[in-house]
Design a protein around this motif. Structure first.
Motif, PDB file in Angstrom:
ATOM      1  N   ALA A  48       0.851  -1.193   0.000  1.00  0.00           N
ATOM      2  CA  ALA A  48       0.000   0.000   0.000  1.00  0.00           C
ATOM      3  C   ALA A  48       0.882   1.236   0.000  1.00  0.00           C
ATOM      4  CB  ALA A  48      -0.901   0.008   1.238  1.00  0.00           C
ATOM      5  N   PRO A  49       0.389   2.354  -0.549  1.00  0.00           N
ATOM      6  CA  PRO A  49       1.161   3.597  -0.472  1.00  0.00           C
ATOM      7  C   PRO A  49       1.405   3.984   0.982  1.00  0.00           C
ATOM      8  CG  PRO A  49      -0.683   3.797  -2.010  1.00  0.00           C
ATOM      9  CD  PRO A  49      -0.877   2.525  -1.250  1.00  0.00           C
ATOM     10  N   ASN A  50       2.460   4.748   1.188  1.00  0.00           N
ATOM     11  CA  ASN A  50       2.770   5.162   2.560  1.00  0.00           C
ATOM     12  C   ASN A  50       1.627   5.916   3.213  1.00  0.00           C
ATOM     13  OD1 ASN A  50       5.271   4.005   2.505  1.00  0.00           O
ATOM     14  ND2 ASN A  50       6.310   5.849   1.777  1.00  0.00           N
ATOM     15  N   VAL A  51       0.905   6.709   2.414  1.00  0.00           N
ATOM     16  CA  VAL A  51      -0.176   7.485   3.002  1.00  0.00           C
ATOM     17  C   VAL A  51      -1.276   6.570   3.527  1.00  0.00           C
ATOM     18  CG1 VAL A  51      -1.408   7.785   0.789  1.00  0.00           C
ATOM     19  CG2 VAL A  51      -1.740   9.429   2.637  1.00  0.00           C
ATOM     20  N   GLN A  52      -1.504   5.446   2.822  1.00  0.00           N
ATOM     21  CA  GLN A  52      -2.509   4.507   3.304  1.00  0.00           C
ATOM     22  C   GLN A  52      -2.055   3.855   4.608  1.00  0.00           C
ATOM     23  OE1 GLN A  52      -5.429   4.041   2.515  1.00  0.00           O
ATOM     24  NE2 GLN A  52      -6.042   2.070   3.364  1.00  0.00           N
ATOM     25  N   ALA A  53      -0.791   3.476   4.674  1.00  0.00           N
ATOM     26  CA  ALA A  53      -0.294   2.875   5.910  1.00  0.00           C
ATOM     27  C   ALA A  53      -0.392   3.846   7.071  1.00  0.00           C
ATOM     28  CB  ALA A  53       1.163   2.433   5.717  1.00  0.00           C
ATOM     29  N   ARG A  54      -0.149   5.115   6.778  1.00  0.00           N
ATOM     30  CA  ARG A  54      -0.254   6.125   7.831  1.00  0.00           C
ATOM     31  C   ARG A  54      -1.682   6.224   8.357  1.00  0.00           C
ATOM     32  NH1 ARG A  54       0.856  12.514   6.738  1.00  0.00           N
ATOM     33  NH2 ARG A  54       0.664  13.261   8.869  1.00  0.00           N
ATOM     34  N   ARG A  55      -2.655   6.192   7.425  1.00  0.00           N
ATOM     35  CA  ARG A  55      -4.051   6.241   7.861  1.00  0.00           C
ATOM     36  C   ARG A  55      -4.392   5.033   8.721  1.00  0.00           C
ATOM     37  NH1 ARG A  55      -5.726   7.088   2.018  1.00  0.00           N
ATOM     38  NH2 ARG A  55      -5.247   9.271   1.642  1.00  0.00           N
ATOM     39  N   ALA A  62     -10.450   7.089   4.742  1.00  0.00           N
ATOM     40  CA  ALA A  62     -10.035   8.079   3.751  1.00  0.00           C
ATOM     41  C   ALA A  62     -11.206   8.937   3.300  1.00  0.00           C
ATOM     42  CB  ALA A  62      -9.401   7.363   2.557  1.00  0.00           C
ATOM     43  N   THR A  63     -12.084   9.280   4.213  1.00  0.00           N
ATOM     44  CA  THR A  63     -13.273  10.060   3.866  1.00  0.00           C
ATOM     45  C   THR A  63     -13.375  11.285   4.767  1.00  0.00           C
ATOM     46  OG1 THR A  63     -14.421   8.055   3.173  1.00  0.00           O
ATOM     47  CG2 THR A  63     -15.774  10.003   3.577  1.00  0.00           C
ATOM     48  N   LEU A  87     -11.999  20.889  -3.325  1.00  0.00           N
ATOM     49  CA  LEU A  87     -11.686  19.957  -2.244  1.00  0.00           C
ATOM     50  C   LEU A  87     -11.852  18.520  -2.714  1.00  0.00           C
ATOM     51  CD1 LEU A  87     -10.997  19.912   0.859  1.00  0.00           C
ATOM     52  CD2 LEU A  87     -13.451  19.591   1.232  1.00  0.00           C
ATOM     53  N   THR A  88     -12.940  18.249  -3.441  1.00  0.00           N
ATOM     54  CA  THR A  88     -13.192  16.895  -3.924  1.00  0.00           C
ATOM     55  C   THR A  88     -12.115  16.468  -4.912  1.00  0.00           C
ATOM     56  OG1 THR A  88     -15.579  17.216  -3.645  1.00  0.00           O
ATOM     57  CG2 THR A  88     -14.885  15.418  -5.067  1.00  0.00           C
ATOM     58  N   ALA A  89     -11.742  17.372  -5.822  1.00  0.00           N
ATOM     59  CA  ALA A  89     -10.719  17.041  -6.817  1.00  0.00           C
ATOM     60  C   ALA A  89      -9.361  16.807  -6.163  1.00  0.00           C
ATOM     61  CB  ALA A  89     -10.614  18.173  -7.845  1.00  0.00           C
ATOM     62  N   ARG A  90      -8.973  17.655  -5.220  1.00  0.00           N
ATOM     63  CA  ARG A  90      -7.675  17.491  -4.561  1.00  0.00           C
ATOM     64  C   ARG A  90      -7.665  16.243  -3.673  1.00  0.00           C
ATOM     65  NH1 ARG A  90      -4.617  22.244  -5.544  1.00  0.00           N
ATOM     66  NH2 ARG A  90      -5.699  23.180  -7.333  1.00  0.00           N
ATOM     67  N   ALA A  91      -8.795  15.946  -3.039  1.00  0.00           N
ATOM     68  CA  ALA A  91      -8.876  14.730  -2.218  1.00  0.00           C
ATOM     69  C   ALA A  91      -8.724  13.490  -3.089  1.00  0.00           C
ATOM     70  CB  ALA A  91     -10.201  14.702  -1.465  1.00  0.00           C
ATOM     71  N   GLU A  93      -7.062  13.178  -5.798  1.00  0.00           N
ATOM     72  CA  GLU A  93      -5.653  13.025  -6.165  1.00  0.00           C
ATOM     73  C   GLU A  93      -4.865  12.330  -5.059  1.00  0.00           C
ATOM     74  OE1 GLU A  93      -4.357  16.973  -6.903  1.00  0.00           O
ATOM     75  OE2 GLU A  93      -5.463  17.183  -8.796  1.00  0.00           O
ATOM     76  N   ARG A  94      -5.340  12.445  -3.830  1.00  0.00           N
ATOM     77  CA  ARG A  94      -4.654  11.848  -2.682  1.00  0.00           C
ATOM     78  C   ARG A  94      -5.240  10.495  -2.294  1.00  0.00           C
ATOM     79  NH1 ARG A  94      -2.702  16.558   0.763  1.00  0.00           N
ATOM     80  NH2 ARG A  94      -3.100  15.246   2.578  1.00  0.00           N
ATOM     81  N   GLY A  95      -6.166   9.980  -3.103  1.00  0.00           N
ATOM     82  CA  GLY A  95      -6.800   8.715  -2.766  1.00  0.00           C
ATOM     83  C   GLY A  95      -7.800   8.846  -1.640  1.00  0.00           C
TER      84      GLY A  95
END
Length: 337
Positions: A48-55, A62-63, A87-91, A93-95
């Motif tokens: 998983a991407p690092n950001v997912q592991a952080r969550r 992620a909501t 906000l929706t578009a930038r979110a 992009e971050r999954g």
């Protein structure tokens, strides 16, 4: 090395595939030691991407929840729509995802945020339409919710995360553009005293005139007019400024700028007018306006609610959008009729 699977992660962590699935989708079901072991395997294998592991470590989803305001036909509503789009578009992009919900009051908004968090439908939130003494801030802090406010506190408030637009810098840039074009009696059309963002915008105008033209407070007050944020009220208010000799106008909003143009038309004159918000009104009529850089605001808000720090604050610099309308554009003073 190939794409890693749930089975690979399970083997590496010495747990079942179901346990890995629970770690990814329902981390609250696992003991802390088991969750940490799965997360180490996720990171080691690059599953998983690092950001997912952080969550997952933070046991977050992620909501992001955001309240939508009642439908109204005004500038504030259109700005909020633009912000939600960014906000929706930038979110995305971050999954991440944005969940919209309705509420008829601040109290109901806080209650619904609590419900969404308990249901694990969303666990981070963005507050909009904030104001001085906003009771939602204290309520969410007391509930230990992770949130960020779009709008700084304009009065003493509990420490919390927020993102805001540097209105003073934007209006200062607009005022300096008029000074550079040769205008010397630049009026300011703003809201009644006590509006945090309105007073901040006037500050940028006043600072530019003090520094560039040496104006004192008496001269600044002579060139200031205030009214509610309605074009019809702005017409009469702006007429007084023009009749006092204002050779150009900087306004706290596009609504006021539209009223100022109406005033100039009634008086049969032309002068540069600059608004704030860069709405469709500014584009349609053709006057210059200050764009709030809502994409940057959205990105800063998302960064703030992902930040490990107890709180995060950020001020985004807006941008002046120039339009060369023959009557309302930023023309050199000598060529202004």
């Amino acid at each position: 090395m190939g794409t890693k699977t749930l089975a690979d992660v399970a083997a590496h962590a010495e747990v079942s595939v179901q346990t890995v699935s629970n770690a990814l989708n329902n981390p609250a079901l696992l003991k802390r030691e088991t969750l940490e072991r799965v997360l180490l395997a996720v990171e080691a294998l690059g599953y998983a991407p690092n950001v997912q592991a952080r969550r997952l470590r933070q046991r977050t989803v992620a909501t992001i929840g955001v309240r939508i305001e009642p439908i109204t036909d005004n500038i504030a509503s259109s700005l909020l729509d633009r912000f939600l789009h960014e906000l929706t578009a930038r979110a995305d992009e971050r999954g991440e995802h944005v969940m919209l919900f309705t509420a008829t009051s601040g109290e109901e908004e806080v209650r619904k945020i609590g419900e969404l968090a308990r249901q694990r439908a969303a666990d981070r939130f963005v507050l909009t339409s904030t104001h001085a003494g906003d009771p939602r801030i204290a309520a969410l802090l007391a509930s230990d919710m992770r949130f960020v406010a779009f709008g700084r506190p304009w009065s003493p408030a509990p420490t919390h995360s927020w993102v805001d637009v540097d209105g003073a810098a934007g209006v200062g840039e607009a005022t300096e553009a008029l000074i550079d074009a040769g205008h010397r009696r630049i009026g300011f059309l703003g809201w009644p005293r006590g509006s945090g963002s309105g007073d901040d915008r006037r500050l940028g105008w006043a600072r530019a005139l003090r520094q560039r033209l040496g104006f004192d407070e008496a001269m600044l007050e002579t060139l200031t007019a205030r009214c509610e944020d309605r074009p019809d009220e702005a017409v009469a208010t702006a007429q007084r400024l023009i009749q006092l000799g204002a050779d150009s106008l900087v306004c706290a909003s596009d609504s006021l700028a539209a009223g100022a143009i109406g005033a100039a038309m009634q008086l049969g004159c032309s002068l540069p007018v600059i608004g704030f918000d860069n709405t469709s009104l500014a584009a349609g009529i053709g006057f210059s306006s200050i764009d709030q850089s809502l994409g940057d605001v959205a990105s800063a808000a998302l960064t703030a609610i992902d930040d490990d720090a107890p709180f995060s604050t950020s001020i985004v610099r807006p941008q002046l959008v120039r339009r060369d309308h023959p009557r309302w554009g930023i023309a050199p003073a000598a060529s202004t009729p």
